[in-house]
Design an enzyme around this catalytic site. Structure first.
Site, PDB file in Angstrom:
ATOM      1  N   VAL A 168     -79.726 -16.330  21.578  1.00 12.37           N
ATOM      2  CA  VAL A 168     -80.022 -17.759  21.740  1.00 12.37           C
ATOM      3  C   VAL A 168     -81.509 -18.036  21.515  1.00 12.37           C
ATOM      4  O   VAL A 168     -81.879 -18.994  20.818  1.00 12.37           O
ATOM      5  CB  VAL A 168     -79.582 -18.256  23.142  1.00 12.37           C
ATOM      6  CG1 VAL A 168     -79.852 -19.747  23.277  1.00 12.37           C
ATOM      7  CG2 VAL A 168     -78.103 -17.963  23.377  1.00 12.37           C
TER       8      VAL A 168
ATOM      9  N   GLY B 120     -71.722 -24.033  25.045  1.00 13.08           N
ATOM     10  CA  GLY B 120     -72.622 -23.766  23.910  1.00 13.08           C
ATOM     11  C   GLY B 120     -73.128 -25.047  23.279  1.00 13.08           C
ATOM     12  O   GLY B 120     -73.854 -25.815  23.907  1.00 13.08           O
TER      13      GLY B 120
ATOM     14  N   GLY C 110     -67.344  -7.365  17.277  1.00 10.65           N
ATOM     15  CA  GLY C 110     -68.488  -7.894  18.022  1.00 10.65           C
ATOM     16  C   GLY C 110     -68.193  -9.222  18.708  1.00 10.65           C
ATOM     17  O   GLY C 110     -69.100  -9.878  19.219  1.00 10.65           O
TER      18      GLY C 110
ATOM     19  N   LYS D   4     -68.703 -21.466  34.617  1.00  5.85           N
ATOM     20  CA  LYS D   4     -68.821 -22.718  33.867  1.00  5.85           C
ATOM     21  C   LYS D   4     -68.069 -23.858  34.534  1.00  5.85           C
ATOM     22  O   LYS D   4     -68.587 -24.975  34.634  1.00  5.85           O
ATOM     23  CB  LYS D   4     -68.328 -22.490  32.435  1.00  5.85           C
ATOM     24  CG  LYS D   4     -69.282 -21.597  31.641  1.00  5.85           C
ATOM     25  CD  LYS D   4     -68.646 -21.146  30.345  1.00  5.85           C
ATOM     26  CE  LYS D   4     -69.631 -20.373  29.479  1.00  5.85           C
ATOM     27  NZ  LYS D   4     -68.975 -19.772  28.303  1.00  5.85           N
TER      28      LYS D   4
ATOM     29  N   GLY E  78     -72.672 -18.576  20.350  1.00  7.53           N
ATOM     30  CA  GLY E  78     -73.271 -18.205  19.068  1.00  7.53           C
ATOM     31  C   GLY E  78     -74.687 -18.732  18.986  1.00  7.53           C
ATOM     32  O   GLY E  78     -75.055 -19.698  19.666  1.00  7.53           O
TER      33      GLY E  78
END
Ligand SMILES: NC(=O)c1ccc[n+]([C@@H]2O[C@H](COP(=O)([O-])OP(=O)(O)OC[C@H]3O[C@@H](n4cnc5c(N)ncnc54)[C@H](OP(=O)(O)O)[C@@H]3O)[C@@H](O)[C@H]2O)c1
Length: 427
Positions: A16, A134, A187, A205, A302
């Site tokens: 990030v 995200g 991954g 969350k 991501g």
């Protein structure tokens, strides 16, 4: 040309951190035009000084305290993760009068109330949009645009790894262990997948979202949590045949003056908007008393999507700083009163193995009925071994504790060999 500057100290330069840095550089001109502020990362804290980096070594330090104590830094972006040393560093930054942006769900779920109170007392910004979903804007809409509503229910697919695994199981007819191994090779899943597949990440969350929606911090110890390890391809197959998909959901709903927060695999009707959120995508569905149904979806993790949320928060900091306004940290007290899952009224899916004998179905229905659980649809009965059958049914609404007792009564005496699977159902 803007003359205002926002000097950033970044803690962490991993997935990030490096994405957020790149976005600030690549989009610098447009961000400056929108904010009238030059946002510049002046120092970056990392752990391992021997790792190769794509920036000049001068910007890095392994002394993260020097960043949160540096009087020339206005804003700290915490992208380390975990609670130690992240929480201590964020607290020091706030005490020292620095705005904070973080993507750290675990820290916010465990210490959010304390940190936002501190930010408010110091009239500073504390933003954490990237901590949940995200790149999908979830926290700001809940704090602001939807805040006039009483939230009646909120359900989210908040973990991309588990959603990827469940989607692959559904689409490829594969088993959990097989898909997990493949996800690890690509991954998409960690070598130790516990945080994702056992529901911890979703628990952090949904507890952050519930705390914002209901105005007090939901303690993670009050969140009911089940992961997806026990979901089999057989359950996936039956879900599909019955008009459902299986999703790991974080769910919260008010119950009188309390809130019930739970994380578990769920039979979700294929007609629900969340049912089409597949692969690594995340989604959040909110039902508010005035707004009705609202649905958010997008990339929940991501480097680039998460950077988008971090930089959005920094733009908020730049704008608040420019008007000299107070921070927009929204304080909420600790200790939200919560309701246990025992009082939940839900429908359930059950898959069991039974002896293939006359009257077995009737005996099962009677045993369940004695505990107040009635069968809505007895869907299938397949011979799998000589004199054995597989029975799948959905119940009507029943209380969780009654359902648990009903399942316990499904013994050899009523012709049941084993209860293979039980999963809660959401329409
Ligand atoms: N990855 C995602 O898609 C995503 C999405 C949403 C939210 N988040 C959240 O964003 C945060 C960062 O995640 P990430 O994926 O970027 O993690 P990451 O790739 O593992 O990077 C972590 C960074 O923090 C540094 N770091 C870790 N511990 C440290 C310590 N004790 N002292 C100094 N530096 C330390 C590491 O230093 P080295 O470089 O020297 O190892 C690395 O640069 C976490 O809170 C995560 O939950 C991540």
């Amino acid at each position: 040309m803007a003359d205002r500057k926002l000097r950033i100290g970044m803690l962490g330069y991993g997935t990030v951190g490096s994405g957020a840095y790149r976005m600030l550089v690549d989009n610098q001109a447009s961000i400056q035009a929108k904010t009238g502020t030059h946002i510049e990362v002046v120092r970056i804290g990392i752990k391992d000084s021997t790792k190769p980096r794509d920036l000049s070594a001068d910007i890095f330090t392994t002394d993260l305290d020097s960043i949160v104590n540096d009087p020339d830094i206005d804003t700290v972006v915490e992208l380390i993760g975990g609670t130690d040393p992240a929480c201590r560093l964020v607290e020091t930054a706030l005490v020292n009068g620095k705005n904070v942006v973080t993507a750290n769900k675990e820290m916010m779920a465990k210490h959010g109330s304390r940190l936002v109170h501190l930010a408010k007392a110091k009239r500073l910004d504390l933003h954490y949009e990237a901590a949940v979903g995200g790149g999908i804007p979830l926290i700001q809409p809940l704090k602001h645009q939807l805040a006039g509503n009483d939230v009646l229910k909120m359900m989210g697919i908040l973990n991309g790894t588990t959603n990827y695994i469940l989607t692959e199981m559904q689409q490829e007819g594969a088993d959990f262990a097989e898909v997990l191994a493949e996800a690890q090779a690509k991954g998409y899943a960690e070598a130790d997948p516990t945080n994702d597949v056992d529901g911890f990440d979703t628990m952090y969350k949904i507890s952050v979202l519930a705390s914002i929606a209901f105005g007090r911090q939901v303690s993670i110890s009050d969140v009911y949590r089940e992961g997806i390890r026990r979901i089999s391809r057989t359950d996936m197959k039956y879900a599909d045949m019955l008009g459902y998909t299986i999703k790991l959901l974080g769910i919260c709903e008010p119950v009188a003056d309390r809130v019930r927060v739970r994380v578990h695999p769920t039979f979700l009707s294929k007609t629900h908007p969340l049912a089409s959120v597949n692969g690594v995508y995340n989604g959040l569905w909110i039902n508010g008393d005035f707004v009705g149904d609202v649905m958010f979806s997008g990339r929940g993790a991501g480097s680039d999507p998460t950077a988008s949320a971090v930089v959005g928060d920094l733009i908020d900091v730049a704008r608040n700083t420019a008007i000299g306004g107070p921070g927009s940290a929204l304080p909420y007290d600790a200790d939200m009163p919560t309701e246990s899952i025992d009082s939940l009224k839900s429908r359930y899916y059950i898959r069991l193995r039974s002896y293939d004998r006359p009257l077995v179905l009737g005996k099962i229905a009677t045993a369940m009925g004695e505990h107040g659980v009635s069968i809505a649809a007895m869907e299938m009965k397949t011979l799998i071994l000589h004199e054995q059958g597989e029975i799948v049914f959905l119940t009507d609404y029943a209380r969780e504790s009654d359902f648990a007792n009903a399942v316990k009564s499904l013994t050899d005496e009523v012709g049941v060999i084993s209860v293979e699977s039980t999963i809660r159902v959401e329409a």
